[in-house]
Design a protein around this motif. Structure first.
Motif, mmCIF file in Angstrom:
data_model
loop_
_atom_site.group_PDB
_atom_site.id
_atom_site.type_symbol
_atom_site.label_atom_id
_atom_site.label_comp_id
_atom_site.label_asym_id
_atom_site.label_seq_id
_atom_site.Cartn_x
_atom_site.Cartn_y
_atom_site.Cartn_z
ATOM 1 N N HIS A 243 -38.194 -54.977 -42.220
ATOM 2 C CA HIS A 243 -37.275 -55.667 -41.429
ATOM 3 C C HIS A 243 -37.730 -56.456 -40.189
ATOM 4 O O HIS A 243 -38.663 -56.072 -39.763
ATOM 5 N N SER A 244 -36.859 -57.506 -39.945
ATOM 6 C CA SER A 244 -37.056 -58.120 -38.508
ATOM 7 C C SER A 244 -38.626 -58.702 -38.443
ATOM 8 O O SER A 244 -39.173 -58.575 -37.487
ATOM 9 N N ASN A 245 -38.878 -59.696 -39.639
ATOM 10 C CA ASN A 245 -40.174 -60.432 -39.423
ATOM 11 C C ASN A 245 -39.876 -61.841 -39.835
ATOM 12 O O ASN A 245 -38.653 -62.136 -39.763
ATOM 13 N N GLU A 246 -40.537 -62.415 -40.192
ATOM 14 C CA GLU A 246 -40.477 -63.828 -41.002
ATOM 15 C C GLU A 246 -40.949 -63.659 -42.182
ATOM 16 O O GLU A 246 -41.489 -65.017 -42.763
ATOM 17 N N PHE A 247 -40.772 -62.881 -42.938
ATOM 18 C CA PHE A 247 -41.296 -62.745 -44.599
ATOM 19 C C PHE A 247 -40.403 -63.909 -45.187
ATOM 20 O O PHE A 247 -39.120 -63.918 -44.955
ATOM 21 N N SER A 248 -40.721 -64.506 -46.172
ATOM 22 C CA SER A 248 -40.202 -65.507 -46.942
ATOM 23 C C SER A 248 -40.240 -65.272 -48.519
ATOM 24 O O SER A 248 -40.833 -64.460 -48.790
ATOM 25 N N GLY A 249 -39.622 -66.356 -49.160
ATOM 26 C CA GLY A 249 -39.702 -66.032 -50.724
ATOM 27 C C GLY A 249 -38.751 -65.056 -51.197
ATOM 28 O O GLY A 249 -37.835 -64.722 -50.539
ATOM 29 N N SER A 250 -39.014 -64.552 -52.341
ATOM 30 C CA SER A 250 -38.222 -63.673 -53.052
ATOM 31 C C SER A 250 -38.712 -62.499 -52.966
ATOM 32 O O SER A 250 -39.907 -61.937 -52.636
ATOM 33 N N ILE A 251 -37.853 -61.457 -53.081
ATOM 34 C CA ILE A 251 -38.041 -60.069 -53.328
ATOM 35 C C ILE A 251 -38.992 -59.720 -54.625
ATOM 36 O O ILE A 251 -38.375 -60.166 -55.551
ATOM 37 N N PRO A 252 -39.925 -59.292 -54.639
ATOM 38 C CA PRO A 252 -40.841 -58.887 -55.878
ATOM 39 C C PRO A 252 -40.060 -58.100 -56.896
ATOM 40 O O PRO A 252 -39.403 -57.027 -56.259
ATOM 41 N N SER A 253 -39.793 -58.437 -58.018
ATOM 42 C CA SER A 253 -39.045 -57.314 -59.045
ATOM 43 C C SER A 253 -39.883 -56.150 -59.085
ATOM 44 O O SER A 253 -39.234 -55.308 -59.237
ATOM 45 N N GLU A 254 -41.001 -56.339 -58.965
ATOM 46 C CA GLU A 254 -41.978 -54.989 -58.927
ATOM 47 C C GLU A 254 -41.305 -53.953 -57.838
ATOM 48 O O GLU A 254 -41.613 -52.623 -58.159
ATOM 49 N N ILE A 255 -40.909 -54.324 -56.836
ATOM 50 C CA ILE A 255 -40.265 -53.312 -55.929
ATOM 51 C C ILE A 255 -39.629 -52.195 -56.394
ATOM 52 O O ILE A 255 -39.206 -51.127 -56.245
ATOM 53 N N GLY A 256 -38.646 -52.686 -57.615
ATOM 54 C CA GLY A 256 -37.918 -51.758 -58.515
ATOM 55 C C GLY A 256 -38.563 -50.786 -59.057
ATOM 56 O O GLY A 256 -38.285 -49.789 -59.744
ATOM 57 N N ASP A 257 -39.950 -50.708 -58.941
ATOM 58 C CA ASP A 257 -40.843 -49.601 -59.704
ATOM 59 C C ASP A 257 -41.132 -48.556 -58.712
ATOM 60 O O ASP A 257 -41.813 -47.590 -59.262
ATOM 61 N N LEU A 258 -40.627 -48.539 -57.457
ATOM 62 C CA LEU A 258 -41.004 -47.485 -56.378
ATOM 63 C C LEU A 258 -39.966 -46.498 -56.472
ATOM 64 O O LEU A 258 -38.860 -46.252 -55.933
ATOM 65 N N GLU A 259 -40.039 -45.702 -57.729
ATOM 66 C CA GLU A 259 -39.107 -44.844 -58.121
ATOM 67 C C GLU A 259 -38.732 -43.688 -57.064
ATOM 68 O O GLU A 259 -37.601 -43.018 -57.338
ATOM 69 N N ASN A 260 -39.387 -43.670 -56.102
ATOM 70 C CA ASN A 260 -39.323 -42.499 -55.110
ATOM 71 C C ASN A 260 -38.663 -43.008 -53.893
ATOM 72 O O ASN A 260 -38.418 -42.066 -52.899
ATOM 73 N N LEU A 261 -38.257 -44.239 -53.855
ATOM 74 C CA LEU A 261 -37.878 -44.891 -52.312
ATOM 75 C C LEU A 261 -36.484 -44.399 -52.318
ATOM 76 O O LEU A 261 -35.630 -44.320 -52.914
ATOM 77 N N ILE A 262 -36.343 -44.211 -50.924
ATOM 78 C CA ILE A 262 -34.990 -43.508 -50.241
ATOM 79 C C ILE A 262 -34.529 -44.638 -49.288
ATOM 80 O O ILE A 262 -33.176 -45.036 -49.432
ATOM 81 N N GLY A 263 -35.282 -45.207 -48.558
ATOM 82 C CA GLY A 263 -34.863 -46.299 -47.823
ATOM 83 C C GLY A 263 -35.632 -47.768 -47.805
ATOM 84 O O GLY A 263 -36.882 -47.454 -47.957
ATOM 85 N N LEU A 264 -34.887 -48.755 -48.104
ATOM 86 C CA LEU A 264 -35.546 -49.993 -48.260
ATOM 87 C C LEU A 264 -34.478 -50.919 -47.032
ATOM 88 O O LEU A 264 -33.516 -51.057 -47.201
ATOM 89 N N ALA A 265 -35.415 -51.507 -46.361
ATOM 90 C CA ALA A 265 -34.886 -52.280 -45.056
ATOM 91 C C ALA A 265 -35.653 -53.519 -44.975
ATOM 92 O O ALA A 265 -36.945 -53.642 -44.650
ATOM 93 N N LEU A 266 -35.096 -54.729 -45.802
ATOM 94 C CA LEU A 266 -35.622 -56.000 -45.839
ATOM 95 C C LEU A 266 -34.929 -56.961 -44.972
ATOM 96 O O LEU A 266 -35.154 -58.182 -44.932
ATOM 97 N N ASN A 267 -34.019 -56.640 -44.221
ATOM 98 C CA ASN A 267 -33.155 -57.309 -43.448
ATOM 99 C C ASN A 267 -33.803 -58.238 -42.258
ATOM 100 O O ASN A 267 -34.923 -57.943 -41.883
ATOM 101 N N GLN A 268 -33.195 -59.126 -41.751
ATOM 102 C CA GLN A 268 -33.676 -60.085 -40.872
ATOM 103 C C GLN A 268 -35.054 -60.634 -40.919
ATOM 104 O O GLN A 268 -36.087 -60.746 -40.087
ATOM 105 N N ASN A 269 -35.131 -61.552 -42.058
ATOM 106 C CA ASN A 269 -36.367 -62.234 -42.506
ATOM 107 C C ASN A 269 -35.611 -63.567 -43.087
ATOM 108 O O ASN A 269 -34.815 -63.979 -42.710
ATOM 109 N N LYS A 270 -36.648 -64.168 -43.830
ATOM 110 C CA LYS A 270 -36.094 -65.466 -44.432
ATOM 111 C C LYS A 270 -36.430 -65.364 -45.913
ATOM 112 O O LYS A 270 -36.664 -66.243 -46.485
ATOM 113 N N LEU A 271 -35.951 -64.236 -46.411
ATOM 114 C CA LEU A 271 -36.087 -64.341 -47.919
ATOM 115 C C LEU A 271 -34.996 -64.884 -48.551
ATOM 116 O O LEU A 271 -33.924 -64.818 -48.000
ATOM 117 N N SER A 272 -35.322 -65.200 -49.556
ATOM 118 C CA SER A 272 -34.090 -66.110 -50.528
ATOM 119 C C SER A 272 -34.210 -65.637 -51.997
ATOM 120 O O SER A 272 -34.828 -64.839 -52.207
#
Length: 528
Positions: A243-272
């Protein structure tokens, strides 16, 4: 003359053991023991010398780095010295004795005291760079924590020499530059925490090789570019905070493969782009923060499959369409934030099934229709924000059953009818915002029962009748806005009893009569 029969006979002398021969075996045994202990002591001394050399190398590296720092906490690093001076038995002199680096502040050695395994100096007022910290001098270092300091400059390339490192925390400094590619050499690393710095550039693709990572926290930096799909290789990852960077583009669909993920914070970027449906595969996810980006399109109904979700933050995007009814499946959800989007249609009545919900914010959208009576089922709800929508009709009287409500904001809608008397039951309510609607009729006297109320905003409605004297019971009230209504009659003199009042707005009504002298008691009043 009598002679002894044994004293001088040759046969007797041959049977008597000479004194030195009697002690000979004992002497031999003693010499053997001396030889053994001497050799053992020599071996032990040599062993200690090797250990001493290792500690000496580590101590030298730490002292060299300390000398390069622009500032540090004297209380913390004053112990970093090789000898300690103390009074000798002879009070007139001082004696120096060696001190092990293992006893230095923030330094931990292994069990045998042969090598440094942890350097932990959070909040030690460190100012300077990492350039002079020779990481190669610490082959056994497991944990490095220099967080909450004033370190500047880049993370050195030679960080890659810490092959055994498991915990690496440089968060809350002023580090800059790009992430060194050599970070990927830290194959044992489990926690990489670099948030709140000024690190720039892209995420190196090599980070995808750090298969033991459990936590990757690089928020509050200046990273740019795309989120690399190789992050999906980090199959042990539980916390991904970008979070809180300047990442752009879309969220890679592969993130859905992180089956052990408990916390995902991508807020405050330029994602679309759209929110990937694949996120629904994150069955262990508890917190999903995507706010303040440029996401568009509808919220995938599959998000309702995240049965362990506790926080869903999607505000300040360009999301549209209806709020999916499937969100009602999130039985563990405590916080649902969808504000400042373009959601339309009616609020699903199924929202009332989220029995663990504590905060619900749907404000600043295009939602319409009635407020569902089912919201009264949210018995744990403390904050309800529905302002700046197009809700119409009456406020359900059942809202008065929400006994834990602290904030209720229904302003800037098309709500009409009278203010329900049942709102007087909300004994914990601190803020009540009903401004800019079409409420009519008198303010219920029961409003005076809201003993914890701090702010009451009722402006820009069609409220009429006298201002109820019972409002004077609101001893904690500091803001009372009744402007822009059709109130009539005199201003109640009891308003002067509201000693905590800071702001009082009664303009644009049909009030008459003299201004009560009691208003002079409002010593904190700033504006009338």
């Amino acid at each position: 003359m009598a002679y002894s029969t044994t004293t001088n006979t040759p046969s007797t002398r041959s049977l008597t053991t000479p004194p030195f021969l009697f002690f000979f075996p004992t002497v031999v045994a003693f010499l053997c023991l001396v030889s053994f202990f001497t050799s053992s002591t020599a071996f032990s001394s040599e062993s200690r010398l090797v250990v001493s050399d290792q500690l000496s190398s580590e101590a030298e590296a730490l002292l060299k780095w300390k000398a390069s720092l622009l500032n540090y906490s004297v209380a913390a690093l004053d112990s970093w010295k090789l000898t300690i001076t103390s009074p000798s038995p002879n009070v007139s002199t001082m004696a120096s004795s060696p001190i092990s680096p293992c006893k230095w502040f923030g330094i931990t050695c292994n069990k045998v005291g042969s090598s440094v395994v942890e350097i932990s100096l959070p909040e030690a007022e460190l100012q300077g760079t990492l350039h002079n910290l020779t990481f190669s001098s610490f082959p056994n270092l497991l944990r490095l924590n220099l967080s909450l300091n004033g370190l500047i400059g880049p993370i050195p390339m030679h960080i890659g020499s810490l092959s055994k490192l498991t915990h690496f925390d440089l968060s809350n400094n002023n580090l800059s530059g790009v992430l060194p590619l050599t970070l990927s050499n830290l194959s044992s690393l489990r926690f990489l925490v670099l948030h709140a710095n000024e690190i720039t550039g892209r995420i190196p693709l090599e980070i995808g090789n750090m298969k033991n990572l459990i936590k990757l926290s690089i928020g509050w930096n200046k990273f740019t570019g795309l989120i690399p799909p190789v992050l999906a290789n980090l199959t042990n990852l539980k916390y991904l905070y970008l979070h809180s960077n300047e990442f752009s583009g879309s969220i890679p669909s592969e993130i859905g493969d992180l089956e052990n993920l408990i916390g995902l914070a991508l807020n405050q970027n330029k994602l679309s782009g759209p929110i990937p449906r694949s996120l629904a595969n994150l069955s262990k996810l508890e917190k999903l923060h995507l706010y303040e980006n440029e996401f568009s399109g509808p919220v995938p109904s599959e998000i309702g499959d995240l049965e362990n979700l506790v926080e869903l933050y999607l505000p300040q995007n360009k999301l549209n369409g209806p709020i999916p009814r499937s969100l009602a499946n999130l039985s563990k959800l405590e916080k649902l934030y969808l504000y400042e989007n373009e959601f339309s249609g009616q609020m699903p009545s199924e929202i009332g099934d989220l029995e663990n919900l504590i905060e619900l914010d749907l404000s600043q959208n295009k939602l319409s229709g009635p407020i569902p009576r089912s919201l009264a089922n949210l018995s744990k709800l403390e904050k309800l924000y529905l302002y700046e929508n197009e809700f119409s009709g009456l406020v359900p009287s059942e809202i008065g059953d929400m006994g834990n409500l602290i904030e209720l904001s229904l302003g800037q809608n098309i709500l009409c009818g009278s203010i329900p008397r049942s709102l007087g039951n909300l004994s914990k309510l601190e803020n009540l915002y009903l401004y800019e609607n079409e409420f009519s009729g008198p303010v219920p006297s029961e409003m005076g029962d809201l003993k914890n109320l701090v702010e009451l905003y009722l402006p820009q409605n069609k409220l009429s009748g006298p201002i109820p004297c019972s409002l004077a019971n609101l001893s904690k009230l500091d803001k009372l806005y009744l402007r822009g209504n059709e109130f009539s009659g005199p201003v109640p003199s009891k308003i002067g009893d509201m000693e905590n009042l800071i702001l009082l707005s009664l303009g644009q009504n049909k009030l008459r009569g003299p201004i009560p002298h009691s208003l002079a008691n409002l010593s904190r009043l700033e504006q009338q």
